[in-house]
Design a protein around this motif. Structure first.
Motif, mmCIF file in Angstrom:
data_model
loop_
_atom_site.group_PDB
_atom_site.id
_atom_site.type_symbol
_atom_site.label_atom_id
_atom_site.label_comp_id
_atom_site.label_asym_id
_atom_site.label_seq_id
_atom_site.Cartn_x
_atom_site.Cartn_y
_atom_site.Cartn_z
ATOM 1 N N HIS A 1 38.053 45.271 42.393
ATOM 2 C CA HIS A 1 37.745 44.193 41.448
ATOM 3 C C HIS A 1 38.516 42.954 41.865
ATOM 4 O O HIS A 1 39.455 43.030 42.669
ATOM 5 N N PRO A 2 38.142 41.778 41.353
ATOM 6 C CA PRO A 2 38.932 40.573 41.663
ATOM 7 C C PRO A 2 40.367 40.722 41.167
ATOM 8 O O PRO A 2 40.628 41.363 40.148
ATOM 9 N N CYS A 3 41.287 40.147 41.912
ATOM 10 C CA CYS A 3 42.700 40.228 41.530
ATOM 11 C C CYS A 3 42.935 39.536 40.196
ATOM 12 O O CYS A 3 42.257 38.557 39.844
ATOM 13 N N MET A 4 43.874 40.061 39.448
ATOM 14 C CA MET A 4 44.162 39.512 38.125
ATOM 15 C C MET A 4 44.763 38.110 38.209
ATOM 16 O O MET A 4 44.524 37.262 37.354
ATOM 17 N N GLN A 5 45.572 37.870 39.236
ATOM 18 C CA GLN A 5 46.194 36.565 39.415
ATOM 19 C C GLN A 5 45.847 36.053 40.807
ATOM 20 O O GLN A 5 46.129 36.728 41.799
ATOM 21 N N MET A 6 45.243 34.873 40.869
ATOM 22 C CA MET A 6 44.861 34.294 42.145
ATOM 23 C C MET A 6 44.844 32.786 42.011
ATOM 24 O O MET A 6 44.861 32.230 40.904
ATOM 25 N N SER A 7 44.802 32.111 43.149
ATOM 26 C CA SER A 7 44.767 30.658 43.155
ATOM 27 C C SER A 7 43.363 30.183 42.788
ATOM 28 O O SER A 7 42.363 30.655 43.349
ATOM 29 N N THR B 1 34.601 18.116 50.338
ATOM 30 C CA THR B 1 34.427 19.554 50.175
ATOM 31 C C THR B 1 35.580 20.123 49.370
ATOM 32 O O THR B 1 36.741 19.781 49.617
ATOM 33 N N GLU B 2 35.241 20.979 48.421
ATOM 34 C CA GLU B 2 36.262 21.713 47.664
ATOM 35 C C GLU B 2 36.189 23.179 48.053
ATOM 36 O O GLU B 2 35.224 23.873 47.723
ATOM 37 N N PRO B 3 37.169 23.696 48.781
ATOM 38 C CA PRO B 3 37.141 25.113 49.175
ATOM 39 C C PRO B 3 37.256 26.021 47.956
ATOM 40 O O PRO B 3 37.874 25.675 46.943
ATOM 41 N N TRP B 4 36.642 27.195 48.079
ATOM 42 C CA TRP B 4 36.661 28.172 46.990
ATOM 43 C C TRP B 4 36.967 29.535 47.565
ATOM 44 O O TRP B 4 36.353 29.958 48.550
ATOM 45 N N LEU B 5 37.913 30.232 46.975
ATOM 46 C CA LEU B 5 38.358 31.526 47.489
ATOM 47 C C LEU B 5 38.599 32.475 46.325
ATOM 48 O O LEU B 5 39.232 32.104 45.333
ATOM 49 N N ARG B 6 38.074 33.692 46.462
ATOM 50 C CA ARG B 6 38.344 34.736 45.470
ATOM 51 C C ARG B 6 38.888 35.950 46.199
ATOM 52 O O ARG B 6 38.256 36.479 47.110
ATOM 53 N N GLU B 7 40.048 36.388 45.776
ATOM 54 C CA GLU B 7 40.707 37.529 46.402
ATOM 55 C C GLU B 7 40.404 38.795 45.619
ATOM 56 O O GLU B 7 40.483 38.808 44.384
ATOM 57 N N TYR B 8 40.050 39.854 46.352
ATOM 58 C CA TYR B 8 39.682 41.119 45.730
ATOM 59 C C TYR B 8 40.718 42.193 46.039
ATOM 60 O O TYR B 8 41.282 42.231 47.133
ATOM 61 N N GLN B 9 40.931 43.055 45.070
ATOM 62 C CA GLN B 9 41.671 44.290 45.294
ATOM 63 C C GLN B 9 40.655 45.355 45.704
ATOM 64 O O GLN B 9 39.702 45.628 44.968
ATOM 65 N N VAL B 10 40.849 45.944 46.884
ATOM 66 C CA VAL B 10 39.922 46.945 47.401
ATOM 67 C C VAL B 10 40.651 48.284 47.449
ATOM 68 O O VAL B 10 41.463 48.537 48.340
ATOM 69 N N LEU B 11 40.385 49.140 46.455
ATOM 70 C CA LEU B 11 40.959 50.473 46.360
ATOM 71 C C LEU B 11 39.878 51.428 45.861
ATOM 72 O O LEU B 11 38.908 50.998 45.218
ATOM 73 N N PRO B 12 39.988 52.713 46.154
ATOM 74 C CA PRO B 12 38.975 53.664 45.677
ATOM 75 C C PRO B 12 38.839 53.635 44.160
ATOM 76 O O PRO B 12 39.823 53.791 43.429
ATOM 77 N N SER B 13 37.630 53.387 43.695
ATOM 78 C CA SER B 13 37.298 53.353 42.259
ATOM 79 C C SER B 13 38.010 52.235 41.506
ATOM 80 O O SER B 13 37.972 52.222 40.278
#
Length: 461
Positions: A440-446, A425-437
């Motif tokens: 979006h996905p974070c600009m820098q992530m693993s 198994t290869e884990p997959w993770l996407r981190e999001y920035q959650v702010l009003p308006s």
């Protein structure tokens, strides 16, 4: 007092200090004389003792004081500061009521304000009328960080011309410089893994937090289980397994050779004495050996005592080297930064040598599961030796940073017919920035979390 489930800190406990929303992460052991350097100030950590985990503090001169308007999670759960909470609720309700009664003209004006942009702004260092000498004069007069920030905003020529998002960024930038905030987090498996992965990932074998959780799930770590662990990532895996077991069952940290692997990270978990007693060590050779005669047992115990004394000396020197290295990377245990010697209760020691009776019981009944995180060892050779120690139908999970060692191990397990249900198994993770308006996905992530080989051991006869 030393309770792993306590909501309030105590003298001698470990905490994770999150400075300015993750800009700096520091592990600290609380004592009245412990100090932490934030910016150009040495702040005492004594105000943190007796406070709930999750409390936010603000740098106020050489002191850390609870940040105004920041209620901790424990305050909300326990009903503390009920008047402040009611005031917040009333203000929110009144604000919504006023917004509902806005006439159309005022709503159009508000829409025009929000449609501003920064195209007319020129960055020529002339927009700020307040000089550095003025700021120093304010500090000498006793002005706090918030007062300086408001003065900078009031003396900025372009602040009112900026968009609301730019104004928020400007305020946040000045707050980090003149009024740093410190969030006191509880050191658990998730927060510890995130901190090390962000600042010093090689120490934990580049193990990401979602990979760690998947590893525990595939290893079926549950209460009253006896888990065989090979941990070469500083003790993070051992501490996470022990934390999930909660004082039931055993965690056997096995190792090859004479010297056990480092378990420094386990001390950060604030584990209770009962949980620490459930963490034992044993060399792989003892687990694979046959039952010994009584006279051989006496000789073996003498050898174990000599070995344990030598390994304690080795681990002590290794711990000092690790701490000196970790200070450069923003992760540290600040027990060595105390200006005055303080009598602080030491964290209970985990990783005692496993007794012969327990080892014989494991040889007879088998372990409940096997979890391996040993990037520096030959994966197939390790699994070939340890898999027979498991009970039939017991699950196992193996983490590695690279795919090829796990693919080779999986192929050999299929040829030897030692396990079923094999999968990588290869884990997959996407981190999001959650702010009003601005969600979006974070600009820098693993983009990479390693691989996990899992399966179920079957009877070979």
């Amino acid at each position: 007092m030393c309770e792993s489930g306590s909501r309030v800190t105590w003298e001698g406990c470990s905490v994770l200090l999150d400075i300015n929303d993750g800009d700096r992460l520091v592990f600290a052991r609380l004592s009245p004389s412990a100090k932490l350097k934030i910016g150009n100030k040495n702040c005492s950590l004594q105000p943190l003792i007796g406070r709930p985990f999750g409390t936010a503090f603000q740098v106020d001169g050489p002191y850390l004081s609870p940040a105004q308007g920041c209620l901790s999670i424990c305050d909300l759960v326990n009903g503390n500061n009920a008047e402040e909470l009611r005031d917040v609720q009333v203000s929110v309700k009144s604000r919504h009521k006023v917004e509902d009664n806005y006439p159309e003209e005022e709503r159009d004006v508000q829409a025009n304000v929000d449609s501003r942009d920064n195209r007319e702004l020129v960055d020529n260092n002339t927009a700020q009328r307040l000089t550095g000498e003025d700021i120093e004069a304010m500090r000498r007069q006793g002005a706090g960080g918030n007062e300086i920030i408001e003065a900078l905003i009031a003396n900025s020529v372009t602040f009112e011309k900026k968009t609301s998002f730019s104004q928020e960024k400007y305020r946040l930038k000045k707050q980090k410089k003149y009024a740093p905030k410190v969030l006191m987090r509880r050191p658990v498996a998730r927060s510890i893994c995130e901190a090390y992965f962000k600042k010093y990932p090689s120490k934990i074998g580049f193990l990401r937090v979602d990979t760690l959780s998947l590893l525990l799930s595939m290893g079926n770590v549950s209460s009253n289980s006896d888990i065989l662990v090979v941990d070469m990532i500083g003790g993070l895996l051992t501490g996470a397994v022990a934390e999930r077991l909660g004082g039931t069952g055993f965690v056997c940290n096995s190792y090859s050779g004479q010297a056990p692997y480092s378990m420094d990270i386990v001390r950060i978990f604030n584990l209770s004495d009962e949980i620490c007693k459930r963490i034992v060590r044993s060399p792989i050779s003892d687990l694979l050996s046959q039952k010994e005669l009584p006279e051989q047992t006496l000789q073996h115990d003498d050898a174990c005592n000599v070995e344990s004394r030598s390994t304690d000396q080795m681990s002590a020197s290794t711990s000092m080297e690790d701490n000196s290295h970790s200070l450069e990377n923003g992760i540290s245990d600040l027990g060595a930064e105390n200006t005055e010697p303080a009598k602080v209760r030491k964290a209970p020691k985990a990783g005692e040598r496993a007794h012969k009776e327990i080892i014989d019981l494991w040889k007879e009944n088998g372990f409940s599961s096997l979890i391996i995180a040993a990037p520096e060892l030959d994966t197939w050779a390790l699994v070939r030796d340890l898999l027979p120690l498991l009970a039939n139908s017991a699950p196992f999970a193996i983490y590695h940073q690279y795919l090829q060692p796990l693919a080779t191990c999986m192929h050999n397990l299929q040829l030897e017919k030692m396990a079923i249900g094999l999968q990588i198994t290869e884990p997959w993770l996407r981190e999001y920035q959650v702010l009003p308006s601005r969600t979006h996905p974070c600009m820098q992530m693993s983009s990479f979390g390693g691989y996990i080989l899992s399966g179920t051991k079957i009877c070979s006869t």
